[in-house]
Design a protein around this motif. Structure first.
Motif, short mmCIF file in Angstrom:
data_model
loop_
_atom_site.label_atom_id
_atom_site.label_comp_id
_atom_site.label_asym_id
_atom_site.label_seq_id
_atom_site.Cartn_x
_atom_site.Cartn_y
_atom_site.Cartn_z
N GLN A 187 0.97 -1.22 -0.11
CA GLN A 187 -0.02 -0.07 -0.10
C GLN A 187 1.00 1.17 -0.26
O GLN A 187 0.46 2.34 -0.75
CB GLN A 187 -0.96 0.11 1.08
CG GLN A 187 -1.63 1.05 1.63
CD GLN A 187 -2.71 1.69 0.49
OE1 GLN A 187 -3.10 1.01 -0.38
NE2 GLN A 187 -3.21 3.01 0.92
N GLY A 188 2.06 1.23 0.93
CA GLY A 188 2.78 2.38 0.91
C GLY A 188 3.55 2.60 -0.57
O GLY A 188 3.76 3.75 -1.14
N GLU A 189 3.85 1.49 -1.34
CA GLU A 189 4.57 1.60 -2.44
C GLU A 189 3.82 2.13 -3.30
O GLU A 189 4.04 2.98 -4.26
CB GLU A 189 5.05 0.17 -2.95
CG GLU A 189 5.81 0.27 -4.38
CD GLU A 189 6.41 -1.01 -4.73
OE1 GLU A 189 6.08 -1.88 -4.13
OE2 GLU A 189 7.12 -1.12 -5.69
N LEU A 190 2.44 1.83 -3.49
CA LEU A 190 1.26 2.24 -4.51
C LEU A 190 1.34 3.69 -4.37
O LEU A 190 1.41 4.57 -5.21
CB LEU A 190 -0.10 1.41 -4.01
CG LEU A 190 -0.98 1.58 -5.08
CD1 LEU A 190 -0.52 0.94 -6.39
CD2 LEU A 190 -2.39 1.01 -4.46
N LEU A 191 1.14 4.13 -2.93
CA LEU A 191 0.90 5.67 -2.80
C LEU A 191 2.09 6.44 -3.20
O LEU A 191 1.93 7.48 -3.70
CB LEU A 191 0.55 5.74 -1.31
CG LEU A 191 -1.12 5.79 -0.92
CD1 LEU A 191 -0.91 5.60 0.79
CD2 LEU A 191 -1.78 6.64 -1.47
N ALA A 192 3.26 5.94 -2.71
CA ALA A 192 4.48 6.73 -3.21
C ALA A 192 4.86 6.77 -4.48
O ALA A 192 5.34 7.82 -5.14
CB ALA A 192 5.73 6.01 -2.49
N CYS B 264 4.39 10.31 -4.06
CA CYS B 264 5.54 11.03 -3.57
C CYS B 264 6.59 11.63 -4.64
O CYS B 264 7.13 12.22 -4.78
CB CYS B 264 6.41 10.28 -2.74
SG CYS B 264 5.19 9.64 -1.27
N VAL B 265 6.62 10.59 -5.81
CA VAL B 265 7.85 10.53 -6.89
C VAL B 265 7.54 11.78 -7.63
O VAL B 265 8.31 12.32 -8.34
CB VAL B 265 7.78 9.34 -7.60
CG1 VAL B 265 8.40 8.36 -6.71
CG2 VAL B 265 6.69 8.86 -8.32
N SER B 266 6.05 12.08 -7.87
CA SER B 266 6.12 13.32 -8.77
C SER B 266 6.33 14.53 -8.50
O SER B 266 6.83 15.40 -9.07
CB SER B 266 4.47 13.47 -9.08
OG SER B 266 3.79 13.79 -7.82
N GLY C 97 10.80 13.38 -6.90
CA GLY C 97 11.54 12.87 -8.05
C GLY C 97 11.71 11.15 -8.07
O GLY C 97 11.13 10.32 -7.29
N PRO C 98 11.68 10.77 -9.54
CA PRO C 98 11.60 9.29 -9.47
C PRO C 98 12.54 8.57 -8.89
O PRO C 98 11.97 7.42 -8.58
CB PRO C 98 11.87 9.11 -11.08
CG PRO C 98 12.06 10.43 -11.67
CD PRO C 98 12.05 11.49 -10.54
N GLY C 99 13.61 8.92 -8.42
CA GLY C 99 14.82 8.35 -7.61
C GLY C 99 14.47 8.69 -6.32
O GLY C 99 15.11 8.35 -5.35
N LEU C 100 13.64 9.37 -5.71
CA LEU C 100 13.21 9.95 -4.42
C LEU C 100 14.18 10.82 -3.74
O LEU C 100 14.54 10.82 -2.64
CB LEU C 100 12.84 9.01 -3.59
CG LEU C 100 11.41 8.07 -3.83
CD1 LEU C 100 11.13 6.92 -3.06
CD2 LEU C 100 10.29 9.10 -3.57
N THR C 101 15.09 11.33 -4.79
CA THR C 101 16.36 12.18 -4.37
C THR C 101 16.18 13.50 -4.22
O THR C 101 17.06 14.27 -3.80
CB THR C 101 17.53 12.01 -5.30
OG1 THR C 101 17.02 12.12 -6.65
CG2 THR C 101 17.97 10.40 -5.33
N GLY C 102 15.19 13.97 -4.58
CA GLY C 102 14.67 15.31 -4.33
C GLY C 102 14.97 16.21 -5.47
O GLY C 102 15.72 15.73 -6.51
N MET C 103 14.80 17.51 -5.72
CA MET C 103 15.22 18.43 -6.90
C MET C 103 16.00 19.74 -6.07
O MET C 103 15.17 20.46 -5.28
CB MET C 103 14.16 18.60 -7.57
CG MET C 103 14.37 19.42 -8.85
SD MET C 103 13.29 19.25 -10.29
CE MET C 103 11.72 19.92 -9.64
N GLN C 104 16.80 20.37 -6.57
CA GLN C 104 17.33 21.50 -6.33
C GLN C 104 16.34 22.83 -6.76
O GLN C 104 15.53 22.44 -7.51
CB GLN C 104 18.71 21.89 -7.04
CG GLN C 104 19.72 20.82 -6.95
CD GLN C 104 20.42 21.12 -5.55
OE1 GLN C 104 20.06 22.05 -4.76
NE2 GLN C 104 21.46 20.32 -5.37
N PRO C 105 15.93 23.78 -5.79
CA PRO C 105 16.95 23.87 -4.96
C PRO C 105 16.13 23.65 -3.33
O PRO C 105 16.60 23.59 -2.44
CB PRO C 105 17.01 25.47 -4.97
CG PRO C 105 15.79 25.98 -5.47
CD PRO C 105 15.19 25.04 -6.39
N GLY C 106 14.86 23.37 -3.80
CA GLY C 106 13.88 23.43 -2.49
C GLY C 106 13.24 22.01 -1.94
O GLY C 106 12.57 21.81 -1.07
#
Lengths: 235, 412
Positions: free
Chosen positions: A125-130, A142-144, A147-156
Motif C-alpha cells: 500500500q505504501g509503495e502504491l501511494l508513493a 511522492c515521486v511526482s 523525483g523518480p529516484g526519491l532524491t529530491g530536486m534543487q533547490p527546495g
C-alpha cells in the motif's frame, strides 16, 4: 648605525608579530564550518548522516535551499521543535545559509535500508501511494515531486531516502495537524491533509526500506515539472 | 537683473533652509532609531515573524499572558494619534494618554529616567516607520490581576517617577553609562530579584534574580561572585556587550537576545560608558556561598563521575583545565557564570547548549550542542558539580533532582 638599529627593530617586531599571530591561531578553534556546526552534529551526525536516534533526520546531501528554508522556519518558530528554535534564534541569515551549504555539500553514504516491522500488504500500500498516488483521493505520488529516484530536486525539494519510518511518519503527522507548515502554497499540507493514519504508516514504512540509488544527489532545478504550485520551490 | 538675482538667491536660501530642516529631521529620526535600539523596544513590540513594532507578542507572566501593543503610527490601531507629549508622559509616568495605567511589564520604571529630548527622538522615529493596521489583542490575566487598579499598589511600592539625575561626583562617561543601563537599557528588569509582587525594591537594584517564566538566572551586576565586573578589563566588558563573546565568557539565554537586538548596535562610546559604569558599581565580594546540601561522600562520587563525563564530552572545546579557547570556546575555570551560587545557568547550558548571538562583530559564532538527550540527570549533575568545583572554582555541587527539574524549563 641608526639604520642598522632600525632594521633590527623591524625584524624583531616582525618576528614578534609572527609569533603572536601563530600563538593566536594555535589557541583558537579551527576557522571552519565543521567546527562551527559542532552544536548540530551530536544529533545529526558529523557529516549530517544522522545518528541512532530515529527522530533526528539525516541532513547530508539534501538541497541547500531546502535546508536553508528549514533553518529559517525553525528560527522564526514556524516549524516547532523547541531545542532547534532555541539554538537558532539569534543567528543571522547569511550564517544559516552557510550552515545549509555545509550540510548540502556533505555526502555521507546512505544507510542500508532498515528491516521493516510492518506486513507485506502495508508495504505494498505504501509503495502504491508513493509511486502512483491515489487520484480518487487527490493524493499525488511522492515521486511526482520528490523525483523518480526519491532524491529530491534543487533547490527546495528534499530527498526522502535515508530517513527512518518514525521520522517520516512524525513529519507527515505534523503536516496533517498543521504544526508543520511551509510557504504558501503549502503543497505538503494539502497532500498530507488527504492522508489517513494508515496511509502515513504505509508510506513511511515503504520509504524507509528503499536502498540507495547509484546517484543519490538531488536532481537539478527544472528536471521535471511539478504537478502543482509549491511555495518552497519557486518556478 | 538685480531683482532676478535676489529672487534666485532667495530661492536658493529657502531651498537650503528646507534641506537643512530635512537634514535635522532625518538626524532626529536616526537618533530615535538608535535610542529605540538602546531600549530594545523591538524585543517586545515585534512578534516573531510579525511586522516591525506592530505588537501582538505574547508575554507570559506569573499573573497571566500579556500581549504587547502596536506602536506603529497607524491612527486607528497604533499610536498615530499620539503627540510627542503623550509619548513622553507614557514613557515617563507609565500611564496611557487617557490616564489609564500600564502594566509594569513595560519597563516604565526604567524609561522614566529617559530625557525629554531622547523621548521625542524615539517618537519621531516611530512616526517615520510604516503604519500597520493591527488591533491590539486583549490581555489574558487571571483574577484578581485583571484589575488594573492593582497597578496603583505596585506603583506605590516600586515606582519612583523622575528623569535621570547625573551624579556630579562621577565622570561624564560614568553618568552616560548609568543613564543607558538604568534608563533605556532597563537592565534592572532582569538583573534584580523579582519578589512575589512582581516588583523590585530600590535597595535590591542589580542584585540578580531568577527571571520568572524563563527559568534563567540573571546574575547580580554588583557581586563579583556573580556577574559583577569589578575585576574585568573594560575591553572584556565591551567585547561581551557588543559582540556577545569575550575572553572571560560569552552571553547566552535571554542576554543573547539583548546583545542581538540591542547592544550590538550601540556606538563604541556608549558601550564603553556602560562598561565603565558596570565596572564601577561592582561591590566587594560577599561572604563565600553556603556549603552544599549534598553529603560529602555523595558529592565526591558525583564529582569523580563528573570528571569522566567532562573529559569525554567537554574537554575537547573547554580544555582539560577548563581554559577553553576564548573568546569562542569560553573558559570554565574562573568563570563567574559557572561558579555563582545559583546553578541554574550552568545546568541549562549543559542541557540545552546554545549559540551566542550572531553580531556584526561576531557574525558566525561557534555553538555548543544540547546534552539533554545524551546525558542522564545524574551525569548532568555530575559534570556541573565537577566544573563548579574543579580548577580552583568555588561553586557547590548540584543534585540530579535540580538537573531533572530544569529539563522542563521553557526554551522560548
Amino acid at each position: 648605525m641608526f639604520a642598522r638599529y632600525t632594521a633590527l627593530a623591524i625584524v624583531i617586531a616582525a618576528l614578534a608579530a609572527f609569533d603572536s599571530a601563530a600563538a593566536q591561531t594555535a589557541n583558537q578553534p579551527p576557522d571552519t564550518m565543521a567546527a562551527r556546526v559542532e552544536a548540530c552534529t551530536p544529533c545529526h551526525g558529523n557529516k549530517g548522516e544522522g545518528t541512532s536516534d530515529v527522530y533526528f533526520p539525516r541532513l547530508g546531501g539534501k538541497p541547500a535551499g531546502y535546508l536553508y528554508n528549514q533553518l529559517l522556519a525553525f528560527r522564526s518558530g514556524r516549524r516547532k521543535y523547541p531545542p532547534m528554535n532555541y539554538l537558532l534564534e539569534f543567528l543571522p541569515d547569511p550564517y544559516l545559509e552557510a550552515m545549509a551549504e555545509y550540510f548540502a555539500n556533505e555526502h555521507p553514504p546512505l544507510p542500508p535500508p532498515a528491516p521493516s516491522e510492518v506486513s507485506k500488504e502495508v508495504l505494498a500500500q505504501g509503495e502504491l501511494l508513493a509511486t502512483r498516488g491515489d487520484a480518487g483521493r487527490n493524493i499525488p505520488a511522492c515521486v511526482s515531486c520528490h523525483g523518480p529516484g526519491l532524491t529530491g530536486m534543487q533547490p527546495g525539494i528534499p530527498g526522502l531516502l535515508g530517513l527512518r519510518a518514525n521520522y517520516i511518519s512524525a513529519q507527515l503527522g505534523a503536516w496533517r495537524y498543521g504544526t508543520r507548515t511551509a510557504k504558501s502554497p503549502d503543497c505538503m499540507q494539502v497532500v498530507a491533509g488527504h492522508l489517513t493514519e494508515a496511509d502515513v504508516t504505509a508510506v513511511a514504512a515503504w520509504l524507509a526500506t528503499r536502498a540507495a540509488p547509484a546517484n543519490p544527489a538531488p536532481v537539478p532545478k527544472g528536471t521535471y515539472a511539478l504537478p502543482f504550485g509549491c511555495g518552497s520551490q519557486p518556478n | 537683473m538685480g531683482s532676478k538675482l535676489s529672487i534666485a538667491l532667495l530661492a536658493l536660501a529657502a531651498f537650503t533652509t528646507a534641506a537643512q530642516a530635512q537634514d535635522k529631521t532625518s538626524d532626529i529620526i536616526a537618533r530615535g532609531e538608535y535610542l529605540a535600539r538602546a531600549g530594545d523596544c523591538t524585543a517586545c513590540h515585534t512578534a516573531p515573524d510579525g511586522r516591525l513594532f506592530a505588537g501582538g507578542r505574547a508575554m507570559p507572566t506569573p499573573f497571566g499572558t500579556l500581549y504587547t501593543s502596536n506602536i506603529t503610527p497607524d491612527p486607528e490601531t497604533g499610536i498615530g494619534k499620539w503627540s510627542a507629549d503623550d509619548f513622553y508622559k507614557t514613557m515617563h509616568s507609565g500611564r496611557f494618554p487617557d490616564g489609564g495605567l500600564i502594566y509594569p511589564a513595560m519597563p516604565f520604571a526604567s524609561y522614566t529616567k529617559v530625557t525629554r529630548a531622547d523621548s521625542d527622538a524615539i517618537f519621531a522615529y516611530l512616526r517615520s516607520i510604516p503604519p500597520v493596521n493591527q488591533r491590539n489583542r486583549p490581555h489574558e490575566l487571571r483574577f484578581p490581576y485583571d484589575n488594573r487598579q492593582l497597578i496603583l499598589g505596585w506603583r506605590t511600592l516600586f515606582f519612583s517617577e523622575g528623569e535621570f539625575k547625573p551624579d556630579p561626583k562621577q565622570s561624564a562617561e560614568w553618568n552616560r553609562g548609568a543613564y543607558l543601563v538604568e534608563g533605556l537599557g532597563h537592565c534592572g528588569m532582569c538583573h534584580s530579584p523579582i519578589n512575589a509582587l512582581g516588583g523590585t525594591s530600590q535597595s535590591d537594584a542589580f542584585k540578580g534574580g531568577l527571571i520568572p517564566m524563563q527559568n534563567w538566572y540573571a546574575p547580580s551586576l554588583t557581586s563579583s561572585r556573580e556577574a559583577g565586573l569589578g575585576d574585568w578589563s573594560i575591553k572584556d566588558i565591551t567585547d561581551l556587550l557588543q559582540t556577545g563573546v569575550s575572553a572571560r565568557g560569552v552571553v547566552y539565554g535571554p542576554m543573547a537576545e539583548v546583545v542581538h537586538n540591542s547592544l550590538q548596535y550601540l556606538s563604541d562610546e556608549d558601550i564603553r560608558a556602560m562598561a565603565v559604569y558596570l565596572k564601577g558599581i561592582s561591590e566587594p565580594s560577599p561572604p563565600p556561598p553556603a556549603s552544599s546540601a549534598l553529603p560529602t561522600t555523595e558529592s565526591s562520587l558525583l564529582i569523580s563521575l563528573g570528571k569522566t563525563v567532562y573529559d569525554k564530552h567537554c574537554a575537547s572545546c573547554h580544555g582539560l583545565q577548563g581554559e577553553g579557547k576564548p573568546p569562542h570556546w569560553p573558559p570554565l575555570a574562573n568563570n563567574q557564570s559557572i561558579e555563582m551560587q545559583s546553578a541554574v545557568n550552568p545546568i541549562r547550558m549543559v542541557l540545552n547548549g546554545g549559540y551566542p548571538p550572531g553580531t556584526q562583530g561576531n557574525p558566525m559564532p561557534y555553538g555548543m550542542p544540547p546534552f539533554a538527550g545524551l546525558l542522564s540527570d545524574n551525569e548532568v549533575a555530575a559534570v556541573v558539580s565537577y566544573i563548579r568545583t574543579a580548577w580552583g572554582n568555588r561553586g557547590t555541587p548540584v543534585s540530579a533532582r535540580e538537573a531533572n527539574e530544569l529539563r522542563s524549563a521553557p526554551l522560548n
